[in-house]
Design an enzyme around this catalytic site. Structure first.
Site, PDB file in Angstrom:
ATOM      1  N   ASP A  21       0.857  -1.095  -0.030  1.00 48.75           N
ATOM      2  CA  ASP A  21      -0.024  -0.090   0.011  1.00 48.75           C
ATOM      3  C   ASP A  21       0.953   1.393  -0.017  1.00 48.75           C
ATOM      4  O   ASP A  21       1.817   1.470   0.795  1.00 48.75           O
ATOM      5  CB  ASP A  21      -0.949  -0.026   1.111  1.00 48.75           C
ATOM      6  CG  ASP A  21      -2.111   1.098   1.143  1.00 48.75           C
ATOM      7  OD1 ASP A  21      -2.837   1.069   0.170  1.00 48.75           O
ATOM      8  OD2 ASP A  21      -2.013   2.078   1.986  1.00 48.75           O
ATOM      9  N   GLU A  74       0.938  -0.959  -5.402  1.00 42.80           N
ATOM     10  CA  GLU A  74      -0.285   0.008  -5.209  1.00 42.80           C
ATOM     11  C   GLU A  74       0.355   1.442  -5.594  1.00 42.80           C
ATOM     12  O   GLU A  74       0.809   2.196  -4.871  1.00 42.80           O
ATOM     13  CB  GLU A  74      -0.949   0.044  -3.994  1.00 42.80           C
ATOM     14  CG  GLU A  74      -2.095   0.857  -3.939  1.00 42.80           C
ATOM     15  CD  GLU A  74      -2.104   2.275  -3.450  1.00 42.80           C
ATOM     16  OE1 GLU A  74      -1.974   3.065  -4.335  1.00 42.80           O
ATOM     17  OE2 GLU A  74      -1.844   2.888  -2.399  1.00 42.80           O
ATOM     18  N   ASP A  92     -11.084   1.636  -0.701  1.00 44.67           N
ATOM     19  CA  ASP A  92     -11.157   2.978  -0.441  1.00 44.67           C
ATOM     20  C   ASP A  92     -12.095   4.015  -1.534  1.00 44.67           C
ATOM     21  O   ASP A  92     -12.331   5.174  -1.171  1.00 44.67           O
ATOM     22  CB  ASP A  92      -9.824   3.810  -0.458  1.00 44.67           C
ATOM     23  CG  ASP A  92      -8.908   3.696   0.679  1.00 44.67           C
ATOM     24  OD1 ASP A  92      -9.532   3.422   1.850  1.00 44.67           O
ATOM     25  OD2 ASP A  92      -7.740   3.811   0.637  1.00 44.67           O
TER      26      ASP A  92
END
Length: 511
Positions: free
Chosen positions: A300, A347, A402
């Protein structure tokens, strides 16, 4: 990337159905894996599995290594005799739709404490059927488990305060204070360690079941750890702290399209120069620990390994920060050397600059694309998320944890985005059909791996999104689905699309 052309589903285990208010690693987790296999999927993507604190975000865990004991299947503990029928005499009224983490904090911890109490004497004497396995676990995970157990036990004595608000001797891990805490809190350390053993034992069984069904698990490593975590407390020299344990600067992202003030995450920043002195040993161990949980690791906020947004502490917003270069090439060189063959997804969303692309491509890492981002801007030739502009070495999502659900996104999209979609596809889907249309687009793309959130397969609206970034509302991280939603018809429909898009051969088993 050695991942074959394939597909998977994004679902955090807390969202699984079950009778006790939160998803568990028991019968419903196994049933979800069965459904994935029937639907021709090869991957189950989850979010970080660590124990969560304030805000309940899995990206702000109390440890980068520990598991979340809330996920331990109480039904499995009962079947093994670690819980007794009488322990279930008083059960709160749980929501089947949402996780109440406050309720879990009280009741589930009571249940886990009972399981420990039932086994405690035999564990101490070495006569319990789990004694040998527990002893081996404690030895194997000693590098982090002792610190985490001590941090958790002390935190409880301090009313839940973060470690940098504890008395100085505890905050600074002075020898005398540590020895006294270990003596006075010995039973609590034992209990916390046993809970971790139960989590890892159940997760290992579930992962092996998934492997037998041909399902691999993708899991997250957040780039940063939580400020209030055992990692920050146990290794303060590796973080940008002052002598009192207060951060000198914290992490976030600058103002962008989504926020005029950016996002102030508040995570502590690394002293990369200190970490480099031992060839990033902490990071290597973090990856090694994640490989005990996952088959593929998604990193991430990958762009932070090229440069990260440093915000002076304290600050009220993320506006007044600066970009600071990070040693991404040296770090991933060390990880690749220590753990060759590790499958990593980068990501690489957000501000993607040439240095981020170079770091990703130099190590051959697949990046990400999100179709909900494909129809803004109006220029089809440059939008990197449009299917015609994707690379093969990439992972395509309809949306992520998200994002809004895809149905919700279409219902709330700007007219310019709707128009761009209509022009690009020569179609005009309804709100009812759009999520499946975007799923088809993702699956038929050239990207090697396609992942879709379960909410999109279930065609759910904005009220069922997983998280709204920058907020700590009661809806975040709490969504759950009902077991009856995973119908054979939906599995057949997804299987058909998976075969049509060449992500699994007709009649082929998932593995």
């Amino acid at each position: 990337m050695t991942i074959p052309r394939s597909s998977g589903v994004l679902l955090h285990p807390t969202s699984l159905p079950g009778p006790y208010g939160i998803g568990e690693l028991g019968v419903h987790a196994h049933a979800f894996i069965d459904w994935l296999a029937t639907a021709g999927q090869r991957y189950w993507q989850v979010m970080p599995l660590g124990p969560t604190g304030y805000g309940d975000s899995p990206y702000q865990a109390f440890s980068a290594f520990a598991g979340n004991p809330y996920l331990v299947s109480l039904q499995d503990l009962r079947a093994e005799g670690l819980l007794q029928s009488s322990d279930f005499d008083v059960i709160p009224e749980f929501s089947a739709d949402r996780v109440d983490f406050g309720q879990q904090y009280i009741w589930r911890n009571q249940m886990l404490d009972r399981a420990f109490a039932h086994a405690e004497a035999q564990l101490l004497s070495g006569e319990h059927p789990l004694s040998a396995g527990f002893a081996a676990f404690v030895t194997q995970e000693a590098d982090w488990l002792g610190d985490y157990a001590l941090y958790t036990a002390i935190k409880a004595t301090q009313g839940g305060l973060p470690w940098n608000a504890w008395p100085l001797p505890l905050r600074n891990r002075e020898d005398a204070a540590m020895q006294q805490a270990q003596q006075t809190l010995a039973r609590d350390l034992f209990r916390v360690s046993f809970q971790q053993f139960l989590f890892f034992r159940q997760w290992s069984k579930l992962r092996e079941y998934a492997r037998q069904k041909g399902i691999a698990i993708i899991g997250d490593i957040p780039i940063f750890v939580a400020m209030d975590s055992s990692d920050a407390w146990a290794r303060p020299e590796q973080f940008l702290f002052d002598p009192a344990g207060q951060p000198l600067a914290v992490a976030g992202v600058p103002p962008d399209y989504f926020s005029d003030t950016g996002q102030l995450w508040g995570n502590p920043l690394y002293r990369w120069d200190v970490m480099a002195q031992d060839r990033f040993a902490w990071w290597v161990e973090r990856f090694r620990g994640s490989l005990k949980l996952f088959d593929v690791i998604r990193i991430d906020h990958f762009r932070g390994f090229a440069a990260y947004w440093e915000i002076p502490y304290p600050a009220e917003t993320a506006v007044h920060g600066r970009w600071v270069e990070a040693p991404g090439h040296a770090l991933f060189g060390a990880i690749t050397e220590a753990l060759p063959g590790t499958e990593i997804i980068a990501e690489d969303l957000g501000v993607v600059t040439p240095d981020v692309e170079a770091l990703r491509d130099d190590f051959g890492l697949p990046g990400m694309a999100v179709l909900q981002f494909a129809f803004g801007g109006g220029d089809f030739s440059v939008n990197a998320f449009l299917p015609t502009n994707l690379r093969e070495n990439q992972v395509i999502y309809t949306g992520t944890h998200d994002n809004d659900t895809t149905r919700g996104w279409w219902a709330n999209a700007e007219e310019s985005e709707r128009h761009a979609y209509r022009v690009y596809t020569s179609s005009d889907p309804s709100e009812e059909t759009f999520a499946w249309a975007l799923t088809e687009m993702a699956f038929h793309s050239r990207a090697r791996l396609s992942v879709v959130p379960l909410q999109d397969l279930l065609n759910l609206g904005s009220e069922d999104r997983m998280n709204l970034p920058g907020t700590t509302g009661p809806q975040n991280w709490t969504w759950r689905y009902h077991a009856e939603a995973l119908t054979p018809a939906l599995a057949a429909q997804l299987r058909g699309l998976t075969e049509q898009s060449g992500r699994i051969a007709a009649g082929q088993e998932a593995g």
